[in-house]
Design a protein around this motif. Structure first.
Motif, PDB file in Angstrom:
ATOM      1  N   UNK A  15      24.539 -43.184 -68.368  1.00 51.64           N
ATOM      2  CA  UNK A  15      23.477 -42.771 -68.774  1.00 51.64           C
ATOM      3  C   UNK A  15      22.507 -42.866 -67.443  1.00 51.64           C
ATOM      4  N   UNK A  16      22.662 -43.877 -66.862  1.00 48.82           N
ATOM      5  CA  UNK A  16      21.840 -44.183 -65.685  1.00 48.82           C
ATOM      6  C   UNK A  16      22.061 -43.194 -64.589  1.00 48.82           C
ATOM      7  N   UNK A  17      23.493 -42.733 -64.514  1.00 46.29           N
ATOM      8  CA  UNK A  17      23.670 -41.920 -63.473  1.00 46.29           C
ATOM      9  C   UNK A  17      23.111 -40.602 -63.724  1.00 46.29           C
ATOM     10  N   UNK A  18      23.217 -40.148 -65.058  1.00 50.55           N
ATOM     11  CA  UNK A  18      22.719 -38.815 -65.642  1.00 50.55           C
ATOM     12  C   UNK A  18      21.130 -38.827 -65.031  1.00 50.55           C
ATOM     13  N   UNK A  19      20.600 -39.887 -65.451  1.00 54.13           N
ATOM     14  CA  UNK A  19      19.178 -39.985 -65.282  1.00 54.13           C
ATOM     15  C   UNK A  19      18.682 -39.658 -63.769  1.00 54.13           C
ATOM     16  N   UNK A  20      19.495 -40.199 -62.967  1.00 54.05           N
ATOM     17  CA  UNK A  20      19.338 -39.946 -61.677  1.00 54.05           C
ATOM     18  C   UNK A  20      19.628 -38.465 -61.065  1.00 54.05           C
ATOM     19  N   UNK A  21      20.609 -38.053 -61.564  1.00 54.11           N
ATOM     20  CA  UNK A  21      21.000 -36.515 -61.320  1.00 54.11           C
ATOM     21  C   UNK A  21      20.402 -35.499 -61.763  1.00 54.11           C
ATOM     22  N   UNK A  22      19.814 -35.792 -63.166  1.00 57.40           N
ATOM     23  CA  UNK A  22      19.264 -34.621 -63.828  1.00 57.40           C
ATOM     24  C   UNK A  22      17.793 -34.554 -63.737  1.00 57.40           C
ATOM     25  N   UNK A  23      17.017 -35.488 -62.952  1.00 51.85           N
ATOM     26  CA  UNK A  23      15.922 -35.577 -62.499  1.00 51.85           C
ATOM     27  C   UNK A  23      15.397 -34.322 -62.004  1.00 51.85           C
ATOM     28  N   UNK A  24      14.072 -33.827 -62.306  1.00 48.51           N
ATOM     29  CA  UNK A  24      13.559 -32.392 -62.022  1.00 48.51           C
ATOM     30  C   UNK A  24      12.936 -32.562 -60.657  1.00 48.51           C
ATOM     31  N   UNK A  25      12.635 -31.474 -60.088  1.00 54.06           N
ATOM     32  CA  UNK A  25      11.984 -31.439 -59.072  1.00 54.06           C
ATOM     33  C   UNK A  25      10.572 -30.696 -59.106  1.00 54.06           C
ATOM     34  N   UNK A  26       9.582 -31.257 -58.496  1.00 53.77           N
ATOM     35  CA  UNK A  26       8.304 -30.547 -58.477  1.00 53.77           C
ATOM     36  C   UNK A  26       8.194 -29.928 -57.309  1.00 53.77           C
ATOM     37  N   UNK A  27       7.882 -28.502 -57.099  1.00 55.32           N
ATOM     38  CA  UNK A  27       7.633 -27.713 -56.070  1.00 55.32           C
ATOM     39  C   UNK A  27       6.217 -27.505 -55.869  1.00 55.32           C
ATOM     40  N   UNK A  44       4.453 -14.907 -46.229  1.00 49.82           N
ATOM     41  CA  UNK A  44       4.244 -16.512 -46.469  1.00 49.82           C
ATOM     42  C   UNK A  44       4.790 -16.996 -47.635  1.00 49.82           C
ATOM     43  N   UNK A  45       4.438 -16.772 -48.828  1.00 51.54           N
ATOM     44  CA  UNK A  45       5.191 -17.015 -50.039  1.00 51.54           C
ATOM     45  C   UNK A  45       6.501 -16.709 -50.140  1.00 51.54           C
ATOM     46  N   UNK A  46       6.879 -15.465 -49.567  1.00 51.39           N
ATOM     47  CA  UNK A  46       8.217 -15.092 -49.684  1.00 51.39           C
ATOM     48  C   UNK A  46       9.050 -16.295 -48.628  1.00 51.39           C
ATOM     49  N   UNK A  47       8.623 -16.547 -47.529  1.00 52.44           N
ATOM     50  CA  UNK A  47       9.293 -17.602 -46.731  1.00 52.44           C
ATOM     51  C   UNK A  47       9.399 -18.952 -47.387  1.00 52.44           C
ATOM     52  N   UNK A  48       8.276 -19.281 -47.957  1.00 50.29           N
ATOM     53  CA  UNK A  48       8.279 -20.741 -48.655  1.00 50.29           C
ATOM     54  C   UNK A  48       9.230 -20.732 -49.786  1.00 50.29           C
ATOM     55  N   UNK A  49       9.213 -19.761 -50.652  1.00 46.89           N
ATOM     56  CA  UNK A  49      10.318 -19.623 -51.552  1.00 46.89           C
ATOM     57  C   UNK A  49      11.774 -19.435 -51.213  1.00 46.89           C
ATOM     58  N   UNK A  50      11.942 -19.000 -50.071  1.00 45.69           N
ATOM     59  CA  UNK A  50      13.484 -18.878 -49.576  1.00 45.69           C
ATOM     60  C   UNK A  50      13.916 -20.224 -49.042  1.00 45.69           C
ATOM     61  N   UNK A  51      13.040 -21.236 -48.780  1.00 45.58           N
ATOM     62  CA  UNK A  51      13.595 -22.533 -48.672  1.00 45.58           C
ATOM     63  C   UNK A  51      13.758 -23.470 -49.623  1.00 45.58           C
ATOM     64  N   UNK A  52      13.564 -22.939 -50.851  1.00 44.76           N
ATOM     65  CA  UNK A  52      13.312 -23.674 -51.842  1.00 44.76           C
ATOM     66  C   UNK A  52      14.680 -23.389 -53.064  1.00 44.76           C
ATOM     67  N   UNK A  53      15.276 -24.217 -53.670  1.00 41.59           N
ATOM     68  CA  UNK A  53      16.128 -24.173 -54.750  1.00 41.59           C
ATOM     69  C   UNK A  53      15.467 -24.518 -55.911  1.00 41.59           C
ATOM     70  N   UNK A  54      15.484 -23.570 -57.064  1.00 45.76           N
ATOM     71  CA  UNK A  54      14.652 -23.599 -58.191  1.00 45.76           C
ATOM     72  C   UNK A  54      15.723 -23.858 -59.172  1.00 45.76           C
ATOM     73  N   UNK A  55      15.670 -24.905 -60.002  1.00 47.96           N
ATOM     74  CA  UNK A  55      16.754 -25.314 -61.002  1.00 47.96           C
ATOM     75  C   UNK A  55      15.925 -25.335 -62.454  1.00 47.96           C
ATOM     76  N   UNK A  56      16.720 -25.057 -63.568  1.00 53.18           N
ATOM     77  CA  UNK A  56      16.074 -25.085 -64.758  1.00 53.18           C
ATOM     78  C   UNK A  56      15.428 -26.504 -64.936  1.00 53.18           C
ATOM     79  N   UNK A  57      14.181 -26.461 -65.552  1.00 50.37           N
ATOM     80  CA  UNK A  57      13.302 -27.671 -65.808  1.00 50.37           C
ATOM     81  C   UNK A  57      12.545 -28.050 -64.538  1.00 50.37           C
ATOM     82  N   UNK A  58      12.590 -27.491 -63.550  1.00 47.10           N
ATOM     83  CA  UNK A  58      11.833 -27.731 -62.394  1.00 47.10           C
ATOM     84  C   UNK A  58      10.358 -27.333 -62.524  1.00 47.10           C
ATOM     85  N   UNK A  59       9.541 -28.090 -61.844  1.00 49.31           N
ATOM     86  CA  UNK A  59       7.968 -27.514 -62.025  1.00 49.31           C
ATOM     87  C   UNK A  59       7.457 -26.915 -60.817  1.00 49.31           C
TER      88      UNK A  59
END
Length: 293
Positions: A15-27, A44-59
Protein backbone atom coordinates in the motif's frame (compact mmCIF):
# COMPACT_ATOMS: atom_id res chain seq x y z
CA UNK A 1 0.20 -16.71 13.19
CA UNK A 2 3.67 -15.78 11.99
CA UNK A 3 2.49 -16.16 8.39
CA UNK A 4 -0.41 -13.77 9.03
CA UNK A 5 1.96 -11.18 10.48
CA UNK A 6 4.21 -11.48 7.43
CA UNK A 7 1.16 -11.05 5.19
CA UNK A 8 0.09 -7.92 7.09
CA UNK A 9 3.59 -6.43 6.76
CA UNK A 10 3.62 -7.19 3.05
CA UNK A 11 0.22 -5.57 2.48
CA UNK A 12 1.33 -2.42 4.35
CA UNK A 13 4.47 -2.24 2.22
CA UNK A 14 2.45 -2.76 -0.94
CA UNK A 15 0.00 0.00 0.00
CA UNK A 16 2.82 2.41 0.88
CA UNK A 17 4.57 1.69 -2.39
CA UNK A 18 1.36 2.16 -4.33
CA UNK A 19 0.78 5.54 -2.67
CA UNK A 20 4.27 6.67 -3.67
CA UNK A 21 4.09 5.47 -7.26
CA UNK A 22 0.50 6.43 -8.04
CA UNK A 23 0.79 10.06 -6.82
CA UNK A 24 -0.38 12.61 -9.38
CA UNK A 25 1.68 15.45 -10.79
CA UNK A 26 0.56 19.07 -10.82
CA UNK A 27 1.70 20.78 -14.03
CA UNK A 28 1.99 24.58 -13.72
CA UNK A 29 1.02 25.64 -17.26
CA UNK A 30 3.75 27.78 -18.77
CA UNK A 31 5.98 27.43 -15.73
CA UNK A 32 6.94 30.79 -14.21
CA UNK A 33 5.36 32.62 -17.15
CA UNK A 34 1.89 31.39 -16.24
CA UNK A 35 -1.21 31.55 -18.42
CA UNK A 36 -1.21 34.70 -20.58
CA UNK A 37 -0.62 35.89 -24.14
CA UNK A 38 3.00 34.74 -24.63
CA UNK A 39 5.41 37.06 -26.47
CA UNK A 40 6.50 34.12 -28.63
CA UNK A 41 2.99 33.25 -29.80
CA UNK A 42 1.50 29.72 -30.00
CA UNK A 43 4.91 28.05 -30.04
CA UNK A 44 5.48 28.91 -26.37
CA UNK A 45 2.84 26.57 -24.95
CA UNK A 46 3.62 23.98 -27.64
CA UNK A 47 7.22 23.89 -26.41
CA UNK A 48 6.12 23.76 -22.78
CA UNK A 49 3.74 20.84 -23.32
CA UNK A 50 6.32 18.94 -25.39
CA UNK A 51 8.52 18.76 -22.29
CA UNK A 52 5.76 17.33 -20.08
CA UNK A 53 4.23 13.88 -19.63
CA UNK A 54 0.52 13.99 -18.83
CA UNK A 55 -0.90 10.95 -17.03
CA UNK A 56 -4.46 10.10 -16.07
CA UNK A 57 -5.24 11.87 -12.79
CA UNK A 58 -2.67 14.66 -13.19
CA UNK A 59 -3.67 18.28 -12.61
CA UNK A 60 -3.17 21.34 -14.83
CA UNK A 61 -2.64 24.54 -12.82
CA UNK A 62 -3.47 27.69 -14.81
CA UNK A 63 -1.94 30.70 -13.04
CA UNK A 64 -3.62 33.93 -14.19
CA UNK A 65 -5.11 37.17 -12.86
CA UNK A 66 -8.88 37.30 -12.56
CA UNK A 67 -10.37 39.82 -14.97
CA UNK A 68 -7.31 39.86 -17.21
CA UNK A 69 -7.35 36.24 -18.37
CA UNK A 70 -9.59 33.19 -18.37
CA UNK A 71 -9.29 29.58 -19.50
CA UNK A 72 -11.73 27.53 -21.54
CA UNK A 73 -11.59 23.87 -22.40
CA UNK A 74 -12.76 23.47 -26.02
CA UNK A 75 -13.01 20.97 -28.85
CA UNK A 76 -10.21 20.44 -31.34
CA UNK A 77 -12.07 22.39 -34.03
CA UNK A 78 -12.70 25.31 -31.68
CA UNK A 79 -9.03 25.21 -30.70
CA UNK A 80 -7.88 25.41 -34.32
CA UNK A 81 -10.21 28.31 -35.14
CA UNK A 82 -10.06 30.04 -31.73
CA UNK A 83 -13.84 29.74 -31.40
CA UNK A 84 -14.97 30.26 -27.79
CA UNK A 85 -18.73 30.31 -28.48
CA UNK A 86 -19.61 26.98 -26.86
CA UNK A 87 -16.73 25.85 -24.64
CA UNK A 88 -16.80 22.54 -22.82
CA UNK A 89 -16.02 24.49 -19.66
CA UNK A 90 -14.95 28.04 -18.81
CA UNK A 91 -13.18 29.34 -15.71
CA UNK A 92 -12.95 33.10 -15.21
CA UNK A 93 -11.39 33.15 -11.74
CA UNK A 94 -7.68 32.54 -11.40
CA UNK A 95 -5.78 30.50 -10.60
CA UNK A 96 -7.66 27.47 -11.96
CA UNK A 97 -7.14 23.72 -11.65
CA UNK A 98 -8.17 21.10 -14.23
CA UNK A 99 -7.99 17.42 -13.32
CA UNK A 100 -7.16 15.19 -16.27
CA UNK A 101 -9.73 12.48 -15.60
CA UNK A 102 -9.76 10.83 -19.03
CA UNK A 103 -7.17 9.86 -21.60
CA UNK A 104 -6.83 11.50 -24.99
CA UNK A 105 -6.44 15.06 -26.25
CA UNK A 106 -7.33 18.18 -24.27
CA UNK A 107 -7.57 21.67 -25.74
CA UNK A 108 -7.53 24.99 -23.84
CA UNK A 109 -7.74 28.61 -25.00
CA UNK A 110 -8.12 32.09 -23.59
CA UNK A 111 -11.43 33.65 -24.66
CA UNK A 112 -10.81 37.34 -23.89
CA UNK A 113 -10.03 39.78 -26.71
CA UNK A 114 -7.81 38.13 -29.35
CA UNK A 115 -5.79 36.19 -26.77
CA UNK A 116 -6.21 32.83 -28.48
CA UNK A 117 -5.21 34.19 -31.89
CA UNK A 118 -2.15 35.72 -30.27
CA UNK A 119 -0.98 32.42 -28.81
CA UNK A 120 -2.89 31.76 -25.58
CA UNK A 121 -3.78 28.19 -26.47
CA UNK A 122 -2.64 24.79 -25.22
CA UNK A 123 -3.07 21.28 -26.60
CA UNK A 124 -1.97 18.21 -24.63
CA UNK A 125 -2.39 14.43 -24.76
CA UNK A 126 -3.14 12.34 -21.67
CA UNK A 127 -2.10 8.69 -21.39
CA UNK A 128 -2.53 6.01 -18.75
CA UNK A 129 1.21 5.63 -18.16
CA UNK A 130 4.36 7.42 -19.30
CA UNK A 131 5.82 4.40 -21.10
CA UNK A 132 9.16 4.50 -22.91
CA UNK A 133 10.10 7.61 -24.84
CA UNK A 134 10.02 6.71 -28.54
CA UNK A 135 13.25 7.25 -30.42
CA UNK A 136 12.48 8.48 -33.94
CA UNK A 137 14.16 6.74 -36.82
CA UNK A 138 16.42 9.18 -38.69
CA UNK A 139 14.87 10.13 -42.02
CA UNK A 140 16.99 9.43 -45.09
CA UNK A 141 14.53 10.04 -47.94
CA UNK A 142 14.23 13.74 -49.00
CA UNK A 143 10.80 15.38 -48.81
CA UNK A 144 9.07 18.53 -50.05
CA UNK A 145 7.96 21.10 -47.45
CA UNK A 146 5.43 23.79 -48.37
CA UNK A 147 6.47 26.80 -46.30
CA UNK A 148 3.56 28.03 -44.20
CA UNK A 149 1.30 25.26 -45.57
CA UNK A 150 -2.01 26.84 -46.70
CA UNK A 151 -0.95 30.29 -45.52
CA UNK A 152 1.85 30.34 -48.06
CA UNK A 153 4.71 32.84 -48.15
CA UNK A 154 3.30 36.23 -47.16
CA UNK A 155 3.62 38.93 -44.54
CA UNK A 156 2.10 36.85 -41.70
CA UNK A 157 -0.68 38.34 -39.55
CA UNK A 158 1.05 37.28 -36.31
CA UNK A 159 4.54 38.34 -37.34
CA UNK A 160 7.78 36.36 -37.25
CA UNK A 161 6.39 33.75 -34.87
CA UNK A 162 4.25 32.31 -37.70
CA UNK A 163 7.16 30.80 -39.64
CA UNK A 164 9.08 29.99 -36.46
CA UNK A 165 6.07 27.93 -35.37
CA UNK A 166 5.86 26.27 -38.78
CA UNK A 167 9.52 25.20 -38.68
CA UNK A 168 9.42 24.06 -35.07
CA UNK A 169 9.84 20.27 -34.63
CA UNK A 170 10.51 19.78 -38.35
CA UNK A 171 13.68 17.98 -39.35
CA UNK A 172 15.38 19.10 -42.55
CA UNK A 173 17.99 16.95 -44.27
CA UNK A 174 20.13 17.33 -47.36
CA UNK A 175 18.00 16.87 -50.47
CA UNK A 176 14.78 18.27 -48.97
CA UNK A 177 12.99 20.97 -50.95
CA UNK A 178 11.30 24.09 -49.61
CA UNK A 179 8.35 25.25 -51.71
CA UNK A 180 7.40 28.93 -51.37
CA UNK A 181 3.96 29.90 -52.68
CA UNK A 182 3.42 33.64 -53.22
CA UNK A 183 1.87 36.17 -55.62
CA UNK A 184 4.14 37.03 -58.54
CA UNK A 185 4.89 40.72 -58.73
CA UNK A 186 4.06 41.42 -55.10
CA UNK A 187 6.52 39.11 -53.36
CA UNK A 188 9.68 37.05 -53.75
CA UNK A 189 12.06 34.81 -51.79
CA UNK A 190 15.54 35.95 -50.88
CA UNK A 191 18.26 33.67 -49.56
CA UNK A 192 20.36 35.67 -47.10
CA UNK A 193 23.10 35.33 -44.52
CA UNK A 194 22.43 35.13 -40.79
CA UNK A 195 23.56 38.72 -40.24
CA UNK A 196 21.36 39.99 -43.07
CA UNK A 197 18.46 37.95 -41.67
CA UNK A 198 18.85 39.45 -38.20
CA UNK A 199 18.80 43.07 -39.40
CA UNK A 200 16.55 42.52 -42.44
CA UNK A 201 19.19 43.65 -44.94
CA UNK A 202 18.41 42.28 -48.41
CA UNK A 203 20.80 44.47 -50.38
CA UNK A 204 23.34 41.63 -50.61
CA UNK A 205 21.07 38.61 -50.99
CA UNK A 206 22.72 35.33 -51.91
CA UNK A 207 19.87 34.53 -54.33
CA UNK A 208 16.42 35.91 -55.16
CA UNK A 209 13.47 33.92 -56.57
CA UNK A 210 10.81 36.03 -58.29
CA UNK A 211 8.50 33.36 -59.71
CA UNK A 212 6.01 31.30 -57.70
CA UNK A 213 6.12 28.58 -56.67
CA UNK A 214 9.80 28.82 -55.82
CA UNK A 215 11.32 25.41 -55.10
CA UNK A 216 14.63 25.60 -53.25
CA UNK A 217 16.54 22.36 -52.70
CA UNK A 218 18.63 22.17 -49.54
CA UNK A 219 22.04 20.98 -50.72
CA UNK A 220 24.23 21.91 -47.76
CA UNK A 221 24.09 21.32 -44.03
CA UNK A 222 23.86 24.12 -41.50
CA UNK A 223 21.59 27.09 -41.00
CA UNK A 224 19.63 28.55 -43.91
CA UNK A 225 17.88 31.95 -43.87
CA UNK A 226 15.10 33.27 -46.09
CA UNK A 227 13.13 36.51 -46.33
CA UNK A 228 11.58 38.87 -48.90
CA UNK A 229 13.21 41.84 -50.62
CA UNK A 230 9.97 43.86 -50.69
CA UNK A 231 9.81 46.90 -48.42
CA UNK A 232 9.22 46.11 -44.75
CA UNK A 233 8.17 42.51 -45.47
CA UNK A 234 11.10 41.18 -43.44
CA UNK A 235 10.54 43.63 -40.57
CA UNK A 236 6.88 42.55 -40.43
CA UNK A 237 7.80 38.88 -39.99
CA UNK A 238 8.20 37.38 -43.46
CA UNK A 239 11.37 35.50 -42.57
CA UNK A 240 12.31 31.87 -42.06
CA UNK A 241 15.31 30.23 -40.38
CA UNK A 242 15.95 26.47 -40.50
CA UNK A 243 18.79 24.05 -39.81
CA UNK A 244 19.75 21.30 -42.26
CA UNK A 245 21.51 18.13 -41.14
CA UNK A 246 22.78 15.09 -42.96
CA UNK A 247 21.29 12.64 -40.49
CA UNK A 248 17.78 13.89 -39.83
CA UNK A 249 18.60 14.78 -36.21
CA UNK A 250 18.47 18.57 -36.45
CA UNK A 251 15.88 21.19 -35.63
CA UNK A 252 15.15 24.77 -36.50
CA UNK A 253 17.51 27.34 -34.93
CA UNK A 254 16.39 29.95 -32.50
CA UNK A 255 14.47 28.09 -29.79
CA UNK A 256 12.22 30.45 -27.84
CA UNK A 257 13.18 31.64 -24.40
CA UNK A 258 11.04 31.03 -21.36
CA UNK A 259 9.32 34.39 -21.73
CA UNK A 260 8.67 37.21 -19.27
CA UNK A 261 7.42 36.71 -15.71
CA UNK A 262 3.69 36.18 -15.50
CA UNK A 263 1.11 36.51 -12.72
CA UNK A 264 2.36 36.61 -9.15
CA UNK A 265 -0.10 34.13 -7.65
CA UNK A 266 1.90 31.43 -5.88
CA UNK A 267 1.65 28.06 -7.66
CA UNK A 268 1.42 24.85 -5.67
CA UNK A 269 4.61 23.13 -4.65
CA UNK A 270 5.29 20.42 -7.17
CA UNK A 271 8.97 19.55 -6.76
CA UNK A 272 10.30 16.62 -8.67
CA UNK A 273 7.80 14.53 -10.56
CA UNK A 274 6.83 11.50 -8.48
CA UNK A 275 7.56 8.03 -9.70
CA UNK A 276 4.80 6.48 -11.81
CA UNK A 277 3.19 3.14 -11.05
CA UNK A 278 4.53 0.36 -13.28
CA UNK A 279 4.13 -3.31 -14.00
CA UNK A 280 7.65 -4.00 -12.73
CA UNK A 281 6.63 -2.78 -9.27
CA UNK A 282 3.94 -5.43 -8.99
CA UNK A 283 6.31 -8.08 -10.31
CA UNK A 284 8.76 -7.23 -7.51
CA UNK A 285 6.02 -7.40 -4.87
CA UNK A 286 4.78 -10.71 -6.29
CA UNK A 287 8.30 -12.14 -6.11
CA UNK A 288 8.64 -11.06 -2.47
CA UNK A 289 5.28 -12.63 -1.66
CA UNK A 290 6.37 -15.94 -3.13
CA UNK A 291 9.53 -15.83 -1.02
CA UNK A 292 7.54 -15.15 2.16
CA UNK A 293 5.03 -17.95 1.59
Amino acid sequence: MARMIRLAILLVALFAGFQATAAVTTHVVGGSTGWLVPPQGPIFYAVWSANQTFILGDILFFNFTTGEQDVARVTEQAFLTCNSTNPISLVKTGPANFTLNSTGAYYFIGTLNNNCLNGQKLAINVTTSPGPIPIPTPRTVPENFTVGERLGWIVPPLGEITYLTWAYNKTFIIGDTLVFNFHNGSDDVAVVTKDAYNICNTSTSLAVYNNSPAAITLNTTGEHYFTSTYNYHCELGQKLAINVTGTGSGSSPGSPSSGTPGPTAAPPSVGASPARISTSYFLIVFTIAMAVF
